[in-house]
Motif scaffolding. Structure first.
Motif, mmCIF file in Angstrom:
data_model
loop_
_atom_site.group_PDB
_atom_site.id
_atom_site.type_symbol
_atom_site.label_atom_id
_atom_site.label_comp_id
_atom_site.label_asym_id
_atom_site.label_seq_id
_atom_site.Cartn_x
_atom_site.Cartn_y
_atom_site.Cartn_z
ATOM 1 N N THR A 61 0.841 -1.184 0.000
ATOM 2 C CA THR A 61 0.000 0.000 0.000
ATOM 3 C C THR A 61 0.879 1.239 0.000
ATOM 4 O OG1 THR A 61 -1.764 -1.169 1.158
ATOM 5 C CG2 THR A 61 -1.803 1.242 1.252
ATOM 6 N N ILE A 62 0.541 2.166 -0.893
ATOM 7 C CA ILE A 62 1.293 3.409 -1.034
ATOM 8 C C ILE A 62 0.380 4.564 -0.656
ATOM 9 C CG2 ILE A 62 2.488 4.921 -2.673
ATOM 10 C CD1 ILE A 62 3.169 2.350 -4.278
ATOM 11 N N ASP A 63 0.796 5.364 0.326
ATOM 12 C CA ASP A 63 0.051 6.557 0.720
ATOM 13 C C ASP A 63 0.308 7.655 -0.306
ATOM 14 O OD1 ASP A 63 -0.581 5.181 3.023
ATOM 15 O OD2 ASP A 63 0.761 6.326 4.314
ATOM 16 N N CYS A 64 -0.754 8.361 -0.709
ATOM 17 C CA CYS A 64 -0.561 9.457 -1.663
ATOM 18 C C CYS A 64 -1.685 10.481 -1.550
ATOM 19 C CB CYS A 64 -0.433 8.946 -3.091
ATOM 20 S SG CYS A 64 -1.451 7.569 -3.541
ATOM 21 N N VAL A 65 -1.351 11.710 -1.871
ATOM 22 C CA VAL A 65 -2.314 12.804 -1.846
ATOM 23 C C VAL A 65 -3.214 12.728 -3.080
ATOM 24 C CG1 VAL A 65 -2.580 15.316 -1.857
ATOM 25 C CG2 VAL A 65 -0.778 14.255 -0.464
ATOM 26 N N PRO A 120 -13.936 3.348 -1.916
ATOM 27 C CA PRO A 120 -14.040 4.762 -2.316
ATOM 28 C C PRO A 120 -12.774 5.545 -1.942
ATOM 29 C CG PRO A 120 -16.070 4.046 -1.281
ATOM 30 C CD PRO A 120 -15.075 2.916 -1.095
ATOM 31 N N GLY A 121 -12.225 6.271 -2.921
ATOM 32 C CA GLY A 121 -11.029 7.068 -2.705
ATOM 33 C C GLY A 121 -9.729 6.321 -2.921
ATOM 34 N N TRP A 122 -9.769 5.011 -2.947
ATOM 35 C CA TRP A 122 -8.590 4.176 -3.136
ATOM 36 C C TRP A 122 -8.515 3.733 -4.588
ATOM 37 C CZ3 TRP A 122 -5.870 1.079 0.890
ATOM 38 C CH2 TRP A 122 -6.132 1.525 2.187
ATOM 39 N N VAL A 123 -7.339 3.218 -4.990
ATOM 40 C CA VAL A 123 -7.186 2.542 -6.276
ATOM 41 C C VAL A 123 -6.399 1.261 -6.024
ATOM 42 C CG1 VAL A 123 -6.156 2.630 -8.575
ATOM 43 C CG2 VAL A 123 -7.276 4.657 -7.650
ATOM 44 N N TYR A 124 -6.881 0.159 -6.594
ATOM 45 C CA TYR A 124 -6.183 -1.124 -6.529
ATOM 46 C C TYR A 124 -5.675 -1.461 -7.923
ATOM 47 C CZ TYR A 124 -9.052 -1.827 -2.273
ATOM 48 O OH TYR A 124 -9.670 -1.700 -1.064
ATOM 49 N N LEU A 125 -4.412 -1.856 -8.020
ATOM 50 C CA LEU A 125 -3.830 -2.313 -9.277
ATOM 51 C C LEU A 125 -3.439 -3.777 -9.132
ATOM 52 C CD1 LEU A 125 -1.440 0.635 -10.208
ATOM 53 C CD2 LEU A 125 -3.775 0.256 -10.999
ATOM 54 N N GLY A 126 -3.878 -4.594 -10.063
ATOM 55 C CA GLY A 126 -3.586 -6.024 -10.015
ATOM 56 C C GLY A 126 -4.610 -6.758 -9.168
ATOM 57 N N ARG A 127 -4.572 -8.055 -9.283
ATOM 58 C CA ARG A 127 -5.544 -8.911 -8.602
ATOM 59 C C ARG A 127 -4.927 -9.588 -7.382
ATOM 60 N NH1 ARG A 127 -9.359 -8.615 -11.967
ATOM 61 N NH2 ARG A 127 -9.338 -8.984 -14.180
ATOM 62 N N THR A 128 -5.701 -9.725 -6.325
ATOM 63 C CA THR A 128 -5.277 -10.541 -5.199
ATOM 64 C C THR A 128 -5.097 -11.960 -5.722
ATOM 65 O OG1 THR A 128 -6.487 -9.158 -3.646
ATOM 66 C CG2 THR A 128 -5.904 -11.367 -2.899
ATOM 67 N N GLY A 152 -2.928 -12.705 -7.967
ATOM 68 C CA GLY A 152 -2.418 -12.610 -9.334
ATOM 69 C C GLY A 152 -0.936 -12.954 -9.400
ATOM 70 N N PRO A 153 -0.353 -12.839 -10.592
ATOM 71 C CA PRO A 153 1.060 -13.198 -10.764
ATOM 72 C C PRO A 153 2.030 -12.240 -10.064
ATOM 73 C CG PRO A 153 0.169 -12.279 -12.794
ATOM 74 C CD PRO A 153 -0.979 -12.441 -11.851
ATOM 75 N N GLN A 154 1.585 -11.012 -9.802
ATOM 76 C CA GLN A 154 2.397 -10.041 -9.069
ATOM 77 C C GLN A 154 1.603 -9.608 -7.838
ATOM 78 O OE1 GLN A 154 4.330 -6.839 -11.358
ATOM 79 N NE2 GLN A 154 3.200 -7.613 -13.124
ATOM 80 N N PRO A 155 2.287 -9.171 -6.779
ATOM 81 C CA PRO A 155 1.557 -8.610 -5.640
ATOM 82 C C PRO A 155 0.732 -7.398 -6.080
ATOM 83 C CG PRO A 155 3.815 -9.070 -5.033
ATOM 84 C CD PRO A 155 3.725 -9.246 -6.523
ATOM 85 N N ARG A 156 -0.430 -7.232 -5.446
ATOM 86 C CA ARG A 156 -1.312 -6.111 -5.774
ATOM 87 C C ARG A 156 -0.761 -4.829 -5.155
ATOM 88 N NH1 ARG A 156 -7.551 -5.947 -3.850
ATOM 89 N NH2 ARG A 156 -6.612 -5.204 -1.933
ATOM 90 N N LEU A 157 -0.907 -3.710 -5.878
ATOM 91 C CA LEU A 157 -0.557 -2.400 -5.340
ATOM 92 C C LEU A 157 -1.836 -1.670 -4.977
ATOM 93 C CD1 LEU A 157 2.257 -1.144 -7.748
ATOM 94 C CD2 LEU A 157 2.502 -2.021 -5.429
ATOM 95 N N ASN A 158 -1.876 -1.147 -3.756
ATOM 96 C CA ASN A 158 -3.020 -0.389 -3.262
ATOM 97 C C ASN A 158 -2.572 1.045 -3.045
ATOM 98 O OD1 ASN A 158 -4.544 -2.900 -2.791
ATOM 99 N ND2 ASN A 158 -3.046 -3.214 -1.171
ATOM 100 N N PHE A 159 -3.408 1.990 -3.456
ATOM 101 C CA PHE A 159 -3.092 3.404 -3.293
ATOM 102 C C PHE A 159 -4.119 4.010 -2.356
ATOM 103 C CE2 PHE A 159 -1.208 1.823 -7.044
ATOM 104 C CZ PHE A 159 0.051 2.397 -7.038
ATOM 105 N N GLN A 160 -3.630 4.462 -1.217
ATOM 106 C CA GLN A 160 -4.463 4.942 -0.118
ATOM 107 C C GLN A 160 -4.390 6.457 -0.031
ATOM 108 O OE1 GLN A 160 -4.375 3.116 3.989
ATOM 109 N NE2 GLN A 160 -2.936 4.796 4.263
ATOM 110 N N PRO A 161 -5.546 7.131 0.033
ATOM 111 C CA PRO A 161 -5.510 8.585 0.132
ATOM 112 C C PRO A 161 -5.074 9.048 1.525
ATOM 113 C CG PRO A 161 -7.778 7.803 0.213
ATOM 114 C CD PRO A 161 -6.915 6.600 -0.027
ATOM 115 N N VAL A 162 -4.196 10.044 1.534
ATOM 116 C CA VAL A 162 -3.773 10.705 2.771
ATOM 117 C C VAL A 162 -3.781 12.205 2.518
ATOM 118 C CG1 VAL A 162 -2.376 8.752 3.591
ATOM 119 C CG2 VAL A 162 -1.312 10.533 2.204
ATOM 120 N N THR A 163 -3.800 12.988 3.573
ATOM 121 C CA THR A 163 -3.862 14.438 3.412
ATOM 122 C C THR A 163 -2.492 15.098 3.409
ATOM 123 O OG1 THR A 163 -4.158 14.713 5.782
ATOM 124 C CG2 THR A 163 -6.152 14.611 4.427
#
Length: 117
Positions: A9-13, A35-43, A45-56
């Motif tokens: 999981t990557i924190d991002c504005v 809501p507000g997050w983005v997931y890339l790739g499948r749980t 899946g062949p690569q670990p999934r990347l999650n993008f978490q909103p932060v302020t």
């Protein structure tokens, strides 16, 4: 019981911008997300999934954990990152087995491009 790495999981504005950068760089599809997050790739899946978490708050200081991205050609990899809105930090390491360059995504999360010989 066997543990395995399933994601990061990557924190991002600006979630959409940072996730768009990583999705294009790694050719990972965007999937339905909280809501507000983005997931890339499948749980699972062949690569670990990347999650993008909103932060302020923006990132401060160097990250203590980073991704290594394998590329076939280091110069083409650098050019692709820059075209997608990232940047080359100027740090490069040449080793007998290959080369590593330190890059940053649009919100300054550092990562390495790695070309093995």
């Amino acid at each position: 019981m066997t543990n395995r790495w399933i994601g990061m999981t990557i924190d991002c504005v600006d979630v959409a911008r940072v996730a768009g950068f990583w999705g294009a760089l790694l050719d990972l599809p965007q999937l339905p997300s909280r809501p507000g997050w983005v997931y890339l790739g499948r749980t699972g899946g062949p690569q670990p999934r990347l999650n993008f978490q909103p932060v302020t708050e923006p990132k401060h200081g160097k990250v203590r954990l980073h991704l290594d991205v394998g590329v076939e050609d280091i110069d083409q990899g650098i050019a692709q990152v820059i075209l997608l809105g990232g940047r080359f930090t100027g740090e490069r390491h040449d080793y007998d087995e290959g080369v590593v360059v330190v890059m940053a995504d649009p919100e300054e999360h550092e990562f390495c491009l790695v070309q093995h010989y």
